[in-house]
Design a protein around this motif. Structure first.
Motif, short mmCIF file in Angstrom:
data_model
loop_
_atom_site.label_atom_id
_atom_site.label_comp_id
_atom_site.label_asym_id
_atom_site.label_seq_id
_atom_site.Cartn_x
_atom_site.Cartn_y
_atom_site.Cartn_z
N TYR A 301 0.83 -1.19 0.00
CA TYR A 301 0.00 0.00 0.00
C TYR A 301 0.87 1.25 0.00
O TYR A 301 2.06 1.21 0.32
N ASP A 333 -6.39 5.24 6.90
CA ASP A 333 -5.12 4.78 7.46
C ASP A 333 -4.96 5.39 8.85
O ASP A 333 -4.83 6.61 8.99
N ARG A 350 -5.72 -4.78 6.17
CA ARG A 350 -6.02 -4.86 4.74
C ARG A 350 -7.54 -4.83 4.53
O ARG A 350 -8.27 -5.64 5.11
N TRP A 381 -4.29 0.40 -1.54
CA TRP A 381 -3.81 -0.98 -1.52
C TRP A 381 -3.87 -1.61 -2.91
O TRP A 381 -4.90 -1.61 -3.55
#
Length: 401
Positions: A301, A333, A350, A381
């Motif tokens: 990512y 994030d 993820r 990602w």
């Protein structure tokens, strides 16, 4: 790990009319075709030549008022004979170094665009390619300085998966058939929401066709949201008004069945004060891995550095130079900028949802309304097993300060 900077998201007052925030509020619009060069809707009939443009009149069309500051368009390119891309921009403004739709020969491709309109109420569409193309533009909403609905982001939530019977009957949607989806009162979308932001994916289609998404209680409009070919897995962002019963309708315009997957990533409501704030000048290209020769690694990512007070970033994401199949996920994030600076950031969880799907050798784009974590960070990602190049263009944000 490389970090994608966001350097021009600073909110600023763009209207002289006092509103609840420093931007423009959203009003949904029943899907309406404003442009179709194939039959002369909105412009003279005929393809847009290579390296030329056409202009779409937005303000004053349908129920769109003259003071509309920005518009939501589903832009489709078709009858292509070569490769290229379309750049959407407000008329009277410099043409940005961004892209809205990428296409190859023989392709029909759609992508959602959220774009400020020019002072004359128009949006320009430039064909940057080697051959002429037909262009179609369908409007589903607009922004004005008048208080209406603000945006509220959600973590991507799967509302429909016909492969599993989630949110719809299990099994492929038959050709020329529709199904309804309950939106309000489900997955965090409250009653009173006026429109919903979706990522719609078609997979396992048995024949080429298109999907049309529209409010319940209305006839299917002459508009499309997503185009697909036999066997293709393809996604497109959709912003659609919600019907009076809290539902939307999805119609399979193909003559053969297909599976449909729908993820909800946000909604519009009068109770939110997150208004659309356009880029300070023009849409900007924030990152392009082709420039430094370091593609986004497989199963890895890249984080984007943002700012507090942002409900969601409006980004056009593009993958290119693909050497296998895969999909892109964009998610909050939880790391901070300081943690990336001092090397203590840890990979976020993820995500399982997808924003963009690709196959070998294809260049694919999709608009993403990406909510950041509390510190303003977003992660991109690569969920495929091969490296790919990633391009990120910034088209504004929803601000709450």
């Amino acid at each position: 790990m490389a970090v994608l900077p966001v350097t021009s998201c600073n909110a600023q007052a763009t209207n002289k009319v006092a509103v609840r925030t420093k931007g423009s509020d959203f009003t949904p619009h029943t899907p309406l075709r404003l442009l179709d060069t194939r039959n002369g809707t909105g412009v003279a009939k005929g393809k847009v030549p290579a390296n030329w443009y056409t202009s779409v009149k937005v303000a004053g069309q349908g129920s769109i008022p003259d003071n509309a500051t920005a518009v939501v368009l589903n832009l489709t390119v078709t009858n292509t004979t070569d490769s290229g891309h379309i750049i959407a921009s407000g008329s009277g403004k410099p043409m940005p170094e961004t892209s809205s739709v990428n296409y190859g020969p023989g392709q029909t491709v759609a992508n959602l665009v959220i774009m400020p309109v020019g002072s004359d109420g128009r949006v320009n569409l430039d064909n940057i390619g080697w051959g002429p193309v037909d262009l179609i533009a369908d409007v589903t909403g607009y922004f004005t300085p008048t208080a209406s609905s603000g945006y509220k982001a959600l973590s991507p939530t799967r509302f429909v998966d016909t492969r599993e019977g989630k949110g719809a009957p299990k099994g492929q949607v038959a050709g020329q058939r529709s199904f309804g989806v309950q939106i309000t009162g489900v997955g965090g979308v409250p009653k009173g929401a006026t429109a919903v932001s979706l990522n719609v994916t078609v997979t396992n289609p048995r024949e080429a066709g298109h999907l049309t998404v529209h409010p319940s209680g209305q006839a299917t409009p002459t508009a499309s949201n997503l185009n697909f070919t036999t066997g293709q897995t393809v996604a497109n962002s959709v912003i659609v008004p919600i019907g009076p019963d809290g539902r939307i309708i999805v119609r399979n315009g193909s003559w053969q069945p297909t599976d449909v997957v729908i993820d909800v990533n946000g909604y519009y409501t009068p109770d939110s004060n997150a208004a659309y704030v356009p880029p300070l000048a023009i849409p900007t290209r924030h990152f392009d891995t082709r420039k430094d020769g370091k593609p986004l690694a497989a199963r890895d990512y890249l984080p984007l550095l943002g700012q507090p007070g942002v409900e969601a970033y409006i980004l056009n994401t593009t993958v290119t130079n693909t050497t296998g199949s895969g999909f892109l996920s964009v998610a909050p994030d939880p790391n901070s900028r300081e943690e990336y600076d001092n090397g203590t950031a840890t990979p976020p969880a993820r995500p399982i949802s997808s924003n963009l799907n690709w196959t070998t050798g294809k260049t694919v784009a999709n608009l993403v309304q990406a909510p950041p974590a509390e510190g303003g960070m977003v992660a991109f990602w690569n969920q495929g097993w091969e490296d790919t190049d990633l391009i990120v263009d910034f088209f504004g944000h929803y601000g709450t300060d």
